[in-house]
Motif scaffolding. Structure first.
Motif, PDB file in Angstrom:
ATOM      1  N   SER A  24     -14.650  -0.628   8.358  1.00  0.00           N
ATOM      2  CA  SER A  24     -16.100  -0.165   8.204  1.00  0.00           C
ATOM      3  C   SER A  24     -17.046  -0.807   7.619  1.00  0.00           C
ATOM      4  N   SER A  46      -9.534   0.688   5.523  1.00  0.00           N
ATOM      5  CA  SER A  46      -8.921   1.981   4.846  1.00  0.00           C
ATOM      6  C   SER A  46      -7.477   1.613   4.868  1.00  0.00           C
ATOM      7  N   GLU A  47      -6.924   2.252   3.678  1.00  0.00           N
ATOM      8  CA  GLU A  47      -5.640   2.161   3.324  1.00  0.00           C
ATOM      9  C   GLU A  47      -4.567   2.997   4.289  1.00  0.00           C
ATOM     10  N   GLU A  48      -5.189   4.148   4.772  1.00  0.00           N
ATOM     11  CA  GLU A  48      -4.370   5.083   5.711  1.00  0.00           C
ATOM     12  C   GLU A  48      -4.265   4.464   7.060  1.00  0.00           C
ATOM     13  N   THR A  49      -5.437   4.224   7.611  1.00  0.00           N
ATOM     14  CA  THR A  49      -5.436   3.823   9.088  1.00  0.00           C
ATOM     15  C   THR A  49      -5.582   2.010   9.186  1.00  0.00           C
ATOM     16  N   LEU A  53     -13.499  11.151   5.262  1.00  0.00           N
ATOM     17  CA  LEU A  53     -13.660   9.750   4.375  1.00  0.00           C
ATOM     18  C   LEU A  53     -13.409  10.021   3.135  1.00  0.00           C
ATOM     19  N   GLY A  60      -5.705  -1.221   1.354  1.00  0.00           N
ATOM     20  CA  GLY A  60      -7.186  -0.615   1.166  1.00  0.00           C
ATOM     21  C   GLY A  60      -8.016  -1.694   0.306  1.00  0.00           C
ATOM     22  N   ARG A 115     -18.151   2.350  11.805  1.00  0.00           N
ATOM     23  CA  ARG A 115     -16.453   2.298  11.616  1.00  0.00           C
ATOM     24  C   ARG A 115     -16.009   1.335  12.907  1.00  0.00           C
ATOM     25  N   ARG A 142     -13.205   5.760  -1.561  1.00  0.00           N
ATOM     26  CA  ARG A 142     -13.512   4.420  -1.287  1.00  0.00           C
ATOM     27  C   ARG A 142     -14.568   4.170  -0.331  1.00  0.00           C
ATOM     28  N   HIS A 143     -14.780   5.006   0.593  1.00  0.00           N
ATOM     29  CA  HIS A 143     -15.898   5.088   1.797  1.00  0.00           C
ATOM     30  C   HIS A 143     -17.103   5.813   0.800  1.00  0.00           C
ATOM     31  N   LYS A 188      -2.862  -2.629   6.357  1.00  0.00           N
ATOM     32  CA  LYS A 188      -3.213  -1.355   5.677  1.00  0.00           C
ATOM     33  C   LYS A 188      -3.234  -1.399   4.309  1.00  0.00           C
TER      34      LYS A 188
END
Length: 276
Positions: free
Chosen positions: A227, A220-223, A198, A127, A236, A201-202, A125
């Protein structure tokens, strides 16, 4: 009378109609599903109302619509400068592209390194924002970042995006088999219809893909979800195999176009020489 009219149509008239039709079609495809599409509908409505208001002797409405159309042309150029720039860049791509990988072994190795790095970043995870330059040059973004000009390896890509390191918070730009720069700032999209979940970054990835033909990989650093952004669209949920398949197709398609263009240039040169 109708038969006589058709008999006067030459092959050049038909060719003229086909060329103009193709230009209008390509123009519409470039603005489809953008803000410019809605504006075009408004302009068509105004153009349709002008003769109607004139025939019905609606003088005030006719005057307003005429002035609106006159001012509107200049407004279109100012407001939709990004879309116009994207359209012109689209026309200038491919034929003047000199960047391509020399053989399958080269790009298979590069794609393997990238997909391994992306998989490891997703699992931890971490980013990441990786830009694969295609026909549209990104030198203005590269110059604003930290130039590396390094060989692509999964270890280097992973180290670049380690949290709290100097380059982790920007984009890394790849051209062919080199990491050209990291810590690059990308333009954010102004599309308000994008999913609010989003993050920056996205939005930066989509923004760059709107003004260039670059392919942008986002982790994604959260999930940890992977993508892809290309041509202003984001998809994604990529795993390693699916990502590898997409990257392979993109690079192969680009190389095939480059080889075809080179072949056409050679054939054209030979023809000119022969005619002389």
């Amino acid at each position: 009378m109708l038969i006589k009219s058709f008999s006067n149509i030459s092959i050049w008239s038909i060719l003229d109609i086909l060329v103009v039709s193709y230009i209008f079609y390509k123009g519409y495809m470039l603005i489809k599903e953008t803000r410019a599409e809605q504006l075009l509908k408004g302009i068509v409505l105004i153009i349709a109302l002008i003769p109607i208001s004139y025939l019905l002797k609606l003088d005030m409405l006719y005057f307003i619509l005429n002035k609106t159309l006159t001012i509107g042309v200049l407004s279109v150029v100012i407001i939709f400068q990004p879309e116009i720039r994207r359209a012109l860049e689209h026309l200038g791509r491919s034929a003047f592209d000199d960047h391509y990988l020399n053989n399958r072994e080269d790009f298979n190795t590069i794609i393997n390194e990238i997909t391994i790095a992306v998989q490891n970043l997703a699992e931890s995870k971490t980013g990441a924002l990786i830009v694969m330059e295609q026909s549209t040059g990104l030198n203005e973004l590269i110059g604003a970042g930290t130039v590396l000009d390094a060989k692509i390896t999964s270890n280097l890509l992973e180290n670049i995006f380690v949290v709290n390191t100097p380059l982790h918070d920007g984009a890394t730009i790849i051209r062919n088999n080199r990491i050209l720069a990291s810590g690059c700032v990308l333009p954010l999209t102004s599309n308000n219809s994008i999913n609010k979940k989003l993050g920056t970054r996205h939005r930066a990835a989509i923004g760059l893909s709107e003004v260039s033909d670059a392919l942008v990989i986002i982790v994604s650093e959260e999930t940890g979800v992977v993508s892809l952004a290309i041509n202003g669209k984001i998809t994604r949920g990529y795993d390693k195999d699916r990502l590898k398949l997409i990257l392979t197709k993109v690079v192969e398609n680009r190389n095939q176009k480059r080889v075809k263009t080179a072949g056409e240039k050679v054939r054209s040169w030979i023809k000119v020489k022969t005619e002389r």
